[in-house]
Design a protein around this motif. Structure first.
Motif, mmCIF file in Angstrom:
data_model
loop_
_atom_site.group_PDB
_atom_site.id
_atom_site.type_symbol
_atom_site.label_atom_id
_atom_site.label_comp_id
_atom_site.label_asym_id
_atom_site.label_seq_id
_atom_site.Cartn_x
_atom_site.Cartn_y
_atom_site.Cartn_z
ATOM 1 N N LEU A 50 0.837 -1.194 0.000
ATOM 2 C CA LEU A 50 0.000 0.000 0.000
ATOM 3 C C LEU A 50 0.877 1.251 0.000
ATOM 4 O O LEU A 50 1.974 1.253 0.553
ATOM 5 C CB LEU A 50 -0.902 0.034 1.238
ATOM 6 C CG LEU A 50 -2.173 -0.834 1.283
ATOM 7 C CD1 LEU A 50 -3.121 -0.466 0.169
ATOM 8 C CD2 LEU A 50 -1.848 -2.303 1.286
ATOM 9 N N LYS A 51 0.390 2.306 -0.612
ATOM 10 C CA LYS A 51 1.033 3.608 -0.497
ATOM 11 C C LYS A 51 0.416 4.317 0.697
ATOM 12 O O LYS A 51 -0.802 4.480 0.761
ATOM 13 C CB LYS A 51 0.845 4.414 -1.774
ATOM 14 C CG LYS A 51 1.534 3.775 -2.978
ATOM 15 C CD LYS A 51 1.349 4.599 -4.237
ATOM 16 C CE LYS A 51 2.094 3.951 -5.407
ATOM 17 N NZ LYS A 51 1.936 4.735 -6.665
ATOM 18 N N VAL A 52 1.252 4.724 1.629
ATOM 19 C CA VAL A 52 0.758 5.217 2.914
ATOM 20 C C VAL A 52 1.102 6.690 3.084
ATOM 21 O O VAL A 52 2.242 7.117 2.852
ATOM 22 C CB VAL A 52 1.355 4.401 4.083
ATOM 23 C CG1 VAL A 52 0.862 4.950 5.420
ATOM 24 C CG2 VAL A 52 0.981 2.932 3.942
ATOM 25 N N VAL A 53 0.086 7.460 3.497
ATOM 26 C CA VAL A 53 0.255 8.862 3.888
ATOM 27 C C VAL A 53 -0.238 8.990 5.316
ATOM 28 O O VAL A 53 -1.277 8.423 5.676
ATOM 29 C CB VAL A 53 -0.557 9.801 2.970
ATOM 30 C CG1 VAL A 53 -0.556 11.232 3.513
ATOM 31 C CG2 VAL A 53 -0.005 9.767 1.551
ATOM 32 N N TRP A 54 0.500 9.715 6.138
ATOM 33 C CA TRP A 54 0.023 9.996 7.490
ATOM 34 C C TRP A 54 -0.385 11.453 7.559
ATOM 35 O O TRP A 54 0.398 12.349 7.250
ATOM 36 C CB TRP A 54 1.098 9.722 8.533
ATOM 37 C CG TRP A 54 0.604 9.934 9.946
ATOM 38 C CD1 TRP A 54 -0.583 9.528 10.465
ATOM 39 C CD2 TRP A 54 1.298 10.603 11.005
ATOM 40 N NE1 TRP A 54 -0.688 9.897 11.786
ATOM 41 C CE2 TRP A 54 0.454 10.562 12.145
ATOM 42 C CE3 TRP A 54 2.541 11.219 11.104
ATOM 43 C CZ2 TRP A 54 0.828 11.125 13.366
ATOM 44 C CZ3 TRP A 54 2.914 11.780 12.319
ATOM 45 C CH2 TRP A 54 2.064 11.725 13.433
ATOM 46 N N ARG A 55 -1.634 11.708 7.971
ATOM 47 C CA ARG A 55 -2.153 13.067 8.111
ATOM 48 C C ARG A 55 -2.274 13.383 9.595
ATOM 49 O O ARG A 55 -3.159 12.869 10.285
ATOM 50 C CB ARG A 55 -3.532 13.173 7.434
ATOM 51 C CG ARG A 55 -4.208 14.543 7.569
ATOM 52 C CD ARG A 55 -3.386 15.599 6.853
ATOM 53 N NE ARG A 55 -4.106 16.856 6.696
ATOM 54 C CZ ARG A 55 -3.920 17.931 7.473
ATOM 55 N NH1 ARG A 55 -3.092 17.873 8.506
ATOM 56 N NH2 ARG A 55 -4.554 19.054 7.214
ATOM 57 N N CYS A 56 -1.354 14.201 10.106
ATOM 58 C CA CYS A 56 -1.358 14.569 11.523
ATOM 59 C C CYS A 56 -1.987 15.944 11.663
ATOM 60 O O CYS A 56 -1.445 16.947 11.187
ATOM 61 C CB CYS A 56 0.066 14.570 12.075
ATOM 62 S SG CYS A 56 0.134 14.856 13.861
ATOM 63 N N HIS A 57 -3.140 16.005 12.323
ATOM 64 C CA HIS A 57 -3.892 17.252 12.442
ATOM 65 C C HIS A 57 -3.497 18.066 13.671
ATOM 66 O O HIS A 57 -4.026 19.155 13.873
ATOM 67 C CB HIS A 57 -5.389 16.947 12.516
ATOM 68 C CG HIS A 57 -5.925 16.248 11.308
ATOM 69 N ND1 HIS A 57 -6.501 16.921 10.245
ATOM 70 C CD2 HIS A 57 -5.976 14.926 10.990
ATOM 71 C CE1 HIS A 57 -6.884 16.046 9.332
ATOM 72 N NE2 HIS A 57 -6.578 14.834 9.758
ATOM 73 N N ILE A 58 -2.622 17.540 14.500
ATOM 74 C CA ILE A 58 -2.278 18.199 15.755
ATOM 75 C C ILE A 58 -0.772 18.410 15.816
ATOM 76 O O ILE A 58 -0.024 17.911 14.977
ATOM 77 C CB ILE A 58 -2.740 17.367 16.963
ATOM 78 C CG1 ILE A 58 -2.082 15.982 16.948
ATOM 79 C CG2 ILE A 58 -4.260 17.231 16.971
ATOM 80 C CD1 ILE A 58 -2.429 15.120 18.141
ATOM 81 N N GLY A 59 -0.329 19.163 16.826
ATOM 82 C CA GLY A 59 1.102 19.341 16.965
ATOM 83 C C GLY A 59 1.460 20.571 17.762
ATOM 84 O O GLY A 59 0.608 21.334 18.220
#
Length: 458
Positions: free
Chosen positions: A148-157
């Motif tokens: 799979l092609k994986v993207v991580w979307r982090c909405h916080i930080g």
């Protein structure tokens, strides 16, 4: 532990863009990318900014010809207790439970490991999986290994990477960060050190101006919605009023023509609803005898991945109950059900449009969607200068920012200034509306995602 496919039929009834002036628009040369399915994966279909974004963007992607599906992951109380700590820590919030140790690593790894096999039963090699927030990044290595092609979307930080909590949390997540082809953040400074060159992408969140939460409402529609839940007179009786879609706790309804300060947030310590209540009771109410405060948030029982909600609400309710009766009569607590997504959105819309001032006194904030919603409505806004909020509105230009999020005196002074100056409210509100239209509407975010998908499919 369970993995559920969100039924897109549940989302079909949501309003979609029809007005050419406000509908999401793509740059002319940018056609929707063609290819395998895009899968968005998070832990809930209801409550919070991520679920709200996906309820809008998944149908929009499919309407534009991008095959897109949405999986939600159901965990147990131990897992969500750990991930709530990760959430707070990535904001730089002090962790009263101490360091993250072997037990937390085991709970997290066991849960995401069990989910991996279930997710793989839905997806196919070559598909693109977008994992949302720390709850799901643990799936990345297994999905990448399966093709799979994986993207991580982090909405916080937090931009404070020197904070012990932030640093330790990134170390906790480090084993999973190499697998995503891209890590997407709302603000440039949220990316942790050590990512590969080109791995970090910045995509600010957006709102759909035609959605129920943001579409134009007439004054009569606003009044009707608030009367239906008992917040304004002429509807349900006062006390613990239970109207269509909400429970309102107050001594009496809002009187006609009252000045209203509103904060709409989750019942989360980082949103500081208790601080807004204290600032109003101690500093605003004595100076503005016609002012009322409305604190509105989701029904805690409707959000399974937020174990703190009920506790935080109970604390705010206790503080409200302890107020002197004349002040308590000017404070209204609203719990909005998430079982009716459309009704919830319309009530939030009505609350924000009824407000003379909209507050967002967050102690930490990844990117405040409620701030963007208020900007679109041309509201006068007082918000904390934390997280992504300064990238959304600028002090004295589109709103007023509180330099120290803990400073109730400064917060109250900004609110009082706006309540006393209608011209200032109108000037800041008009500027906020214009900035939102330029930067934070759905068409821009859709185009950003299309560029990302196309890049990963070539």
């Amino acid at each position: 532990m369970s993995v559920s496919l969100v039924d897109l039929a549940e989302l079909v009834g949501l309003p979609h863009p029809t007005d050419p002036l406000t509908a999401p628009r793509l740059p002319e040369p940018l056609a929707p990318p063609q290819g395998p399915t895009v899968w968005h994966i998070n832990t809930t279909a209801h409550g919070g900014g991520v679920a709200e974004l996906l309820r809008r963007s998944v149908p929009s992607h499919n309407e534009a010809g991008v095959p897109t599906k949405w999986l939600t992951l159901g965990g147990d109380a131990a897992f969500f207790a750990v991930t709530k700590r990760l959430h707070h820590r990535l904001h730089g919030y002090r962790d009263p439970h101490g360091a993250l140790g072997a037990d937390e690593r085991r709970i997290y790894a066991d849960a995401t490991g069990r989910w991996g096999g279930e997710v793989l039963a839905h997806v196919a090699p070559g598909d693109l999986c977008v994992l949302h927030d720390p709850q799901t990044i643990g799936l990345a290595p297994a999905l990448a290994a399966a093709g799979l092609k994986v993207v991580w979307r982090c909405h916080i930080g937090s931009t404070d990477h020197g904070s012990p909590e932030v640093r330790e949390t990134w170390e906790f997540l480090r084993p999973y960060l190499d697998a995503p082809l891209r890590c997407v953040f709302s603000v440039q400074g949220y990316a942790p050190p050590g990512l590969r060159p080109g791995q970090c992408v910045v995509i600010p969140p957006s709102i759909d101006p035609t959605a129920a939460k943001n579409r134009a409402l007439t004054p009569d529609e606003v009044t009707s919605a608030l009367r239906a839940i008992g917040l304004e007179g002429g509807g349900t009786a006062a006390g613990a009023a239970r109207g269509a879609g909400a429970t309102v706790l107050h001594d009496a309804p809002l009187p006609p023509g009252a000045e209203v300060v509103v904060q709409v947030s989750r019942w989360d310590p980082l949103k500081d609803m208790a601080g807004v209540l204290a600032a109003f009771a101690e500093r605003i109410a004595p100076r503005r005898p016609a002012a009322h405060l409305v604190l509105a948030g989701p029904e805690p029982l409707d959000i399974p991945d937020d174990p703190e909600g009920a506790e935080i609400f109970a604390g705010v309710h206790g503080a409200w109950a302890a107020l002197p009766a004349p002040v308590r009569a000017r404070v209204h607590l609203v719990k909005l059900t998430l079982k009716d997504t459309e009704g919830n959105a319309l009530l939030v819309n009505a609350l924000q449009r009824r407000a003379d001032v909209i507050a967002q006194k967050s102690l930490r904030e990844g990117f405040g969607l409620t701030v963007t919603e208020a900007m679109w409505k041309g509201a006068a806004i007082v918000a904390s200068r934390v997280g992504g909020i300064p990238a959304q509105l600028r002090h004295e230009r589109e709103g007023l920012l509180v330099a120290d999020a803990h400073d109730r005196e400064e917060f109250a002074a900004h609110v009082l200034r706006l309540l006393a100056n209608e011209g200032l409210r109108e000037r800041l509100g008009a500027a906020a509306r214009g900035r939102c239209e330029d930067l934070f509407l759905a068409g821009r975010e859709l185009a950003d995602h299309y560029r990302l998908y196309r890049e990963l499919r070539t």
